[in-house]
Enzyme design. Structure first.
Site, PDB file in Angstrom:
ATOM      1  CD  GLU A 191      -3.102  -1.080   2.159  1.00 42.39           C
ATOM      2  OE1 GLU A 191      -3.012  -0.280   3.101  1.00 42.39           O
ATOM      3  OE2 GLU A 191      -4.068  -1.846   2.012  1.00 42.39           O
ATOM      4  CD  GLU A 310      -3.878  -6.000   2.965  1.00 44.89           C
ATOM      5  OE1 GLU A 310      -4.720  -5.336   3.605  1.00 44.89           O
ATOM      6  OE2 GLU A 310      -2.662  -5.771   2.993  1.00 44.89           O
TER       7      GLU A 310
END
Ligand code: AHR
Length: 517
Positions: A191, A310
């Site tokens: 991320e 995710e």
């Protein structure tokens, strides 16, 4: 109403006074693609009680000689998890992997900044490799591109995969692992678009770092595959530009682009919550388009596939987490207790991933144990949350080839979505085993759905079982003291007559119908 849905209603008319009707249309020659079993992957982050008390608890009567929780291992094997991402997550962006190997008494305790805790490093890289073997799963390893860079990633790869005779590979041997770990899948950071991320970067900065890290790692081990970070979620203000710019820098050097997405139901609007599988579907299609736009611009030959590494429901634990004191050791963080409606959405999200099997090659239910997880543990045992069941059945029976499944069903509008199909469904054909498995969710909170499917091309197939997950209480949960409140049951609602499957999917239900010769 979309044009295709208008057609649907013409093809599958129903009168308001009869049961809602839908059709699933398949053709054995119209294939979406082969399922890469890694789309049933999961995730263990060094976070909360995922590792400590989750998969590892030294001195517990429930653990084996290595300190691995045997009850957890049993449930993980029940899920047949093919790959587990490790060690983060946000954690990886401050991870010094060298702290986590070697004699335990020499490993340093450090403040872990991503989650505000103390990491004592009693469980680290080599323990995870041993655990993964016992869990019968592969590893998707992430490198720290937040506070560190290509050099440390290269060293970690040398430690893991080099056969021996070099500084880091001999270090691994001295630590008791003579054979290389042979980890094939590597995430290039986590991320990196997120301002919360240690070492957060602009798309260009990250694209260059990802390109060089991947290039150097592949010089050391050409067999590995790498995953570049996409957006942290669809609502990031940089979404789209981020993917394009990153891939523009590293297209030829990486193999996958990642997607992350969590859904919540804080507004307690179940129809809208269940409609989120449509949001996931749009997200995947959008990222596929961007990958292919960069490919076209570069006259590229290879395709970049997707790693949805995710995904889950996540919101129940937010308030409790805000109150947590800093610098504890393995506190109860992100411990969502999942209810029945969460299981419905998880089931729909798995169907969505399967429907994109041509491009989504890996995906990780985040996470696996205690932290936003299908498995929970205490000092006295482990149990299955509601979301365990759609995950388990899809992981076990969703392997084969996805048929290009057309669903003709009535639709509804919700707060954030238009034309949401009441029926999410996909068919997976396993030609070798001669089985056809239909996964289906009826999102209607009021009405059952009568579903038909023409199966004349699948001569001789019979209904083997119809498994249903449903509950009168959308908020029902499984707990340690009441672990079977939401469990699957068998249904007799499906039959084949004259080559036509007909079934009834109860209101708000997840279903798996297995057909075989
Ligand atoms: O899975 C929990 C967290 O969610 C991960 O650490 C991070 O990558 C994401 O924001």
């Amino acid at each position: 109403i979309h044009k295709e849905q208008k057609n649907a209603i013409q093809l599958a008319p129903y009168k308001e006074d009869t049961m809602k009707k839908a059709q699933i249309i398949i053709d054995k020659y119209f294939l979406t693609g082969k399922v890469d079993k890694r789309i049933f992957g999961s995730f263990i982050e060094q976070l909360g009680r995922a590792v400590y008390e989750g998969i590892y608890q030294e001195g517990s009567p429930l653990s084996d000689e290595q300190g691995f929780r045997k009850d957890t291992l049993e449930l993980v094997r029940e899920l047949q998890v093919p790959i587990v991402r490790y060690p983060g997550g946000n954690f990886v962006s401050g991870f010094k992997w060298e702290d986590s190997v070697g004699p335990k008494e020499l490993r340093p305790a450090r403040p872990e900044l991503a989650w505000g805790v103390i990491e004592n490093n009693h469980f680290g890289l080599d323990e995870f490799v041993d655990w993964a073997k016992k869990a019968d799963t592969d590893i998707m390893m992430a490198v720290n591109l937040g506070t560190r860079g290509p050099e440390e990633a290269r060293n970690l790869l040398e430690y893991c995969n080099f056969k021996g005779g070099t500084y880091y590979s001999d270090m691994r041997k001295a630590n008791g692992h003579a054979e290389p770990h042979n980890i094939k899948t590597w995430c290039l950071g986590n991320e990196m678009d997120g301002p919360w991320q240690m070492g957060h970067k602009t798309a260009y900065e990250y694209g260059r770092t990802a390109a060089e890290t991947s290039r150097i790692m592949k010089m050391l081990d050409p067999e590995i595959e790498t995953v570049a970070c996409g957006s942290s979620n669809l609502m990031m203000p940089t979404f789209g530009d981020w993917e394009y710019t990153v891939l523009d820098e590293c297209y030829d050097l990486v193999d996958y682009m990642s997607l992350h997405q969590y859904y919540g139901n804080a507004a307690d609007d179940t129809p809208d919550f269940l409609a989120n599988s449509k949001g996931m579907d749009d997200f995947i299609s959008g990222v596929v388009s961007i990958c292919d736009a960069v490919r076209a611009k570069k006259h590229g030959k290879k395709r970049i596939n997707l790693s949805f590494d995710e995904w889950n429901v996540w919101y129940h634990s937010n308030a409790a987490d805000e109150k947590l004191k800093k610098w504890g050791q393995a506190p109860h963080q992100l411990e969502d207790i999942y209810n029945f409606e969460d299981a419905l959405l998880v089931g729909s999200m798995l169907i969505t991933l399967l429907r994109h099997a041509d491009r989504v090659k890996m995906a990780c239910l985040a996470q696996l144990v205690n932290v936003i997880a299908p498995i929970m543990t205490s000092d006295t045992g482990a149990w299955r949350q509601t979301i365990f069941y759609p995950y388990m059945y899809t992981s076990i029976f969703g392997r084969g080839t996805v048929l290009n499944t057309q669903v003709l069903a009535p639709v509804y509008d919700s707060r954030n979505y238009c034309d949401v199909s009441y029926l999410d469904s996909v068919c997976v054909w396993n030609e070798e085993k001669d089985t056809l498995t239909i996964f289906a969710v009826n999102k209607s909170l009021e009405e059952d759905l009568e579903v038909s499917c023409d199966l004349r091309q699948f001569e001789g197939y019979q209904v083997k079982e119809h498994i249903v997950l449903t509950n009168d209480d959308m908020k029902a949960v499984n707990t340690e003291t009441d672990p079977e409140k939401v469990v699957p049951v068998k249904s007799a609602a499906s039959r084949i007559d004259g080559g036509k499957l007909s079934t009834v999917l109860g209101k708000h239900s997840w279903n798996m119908i297995r057909l075989a010769k």
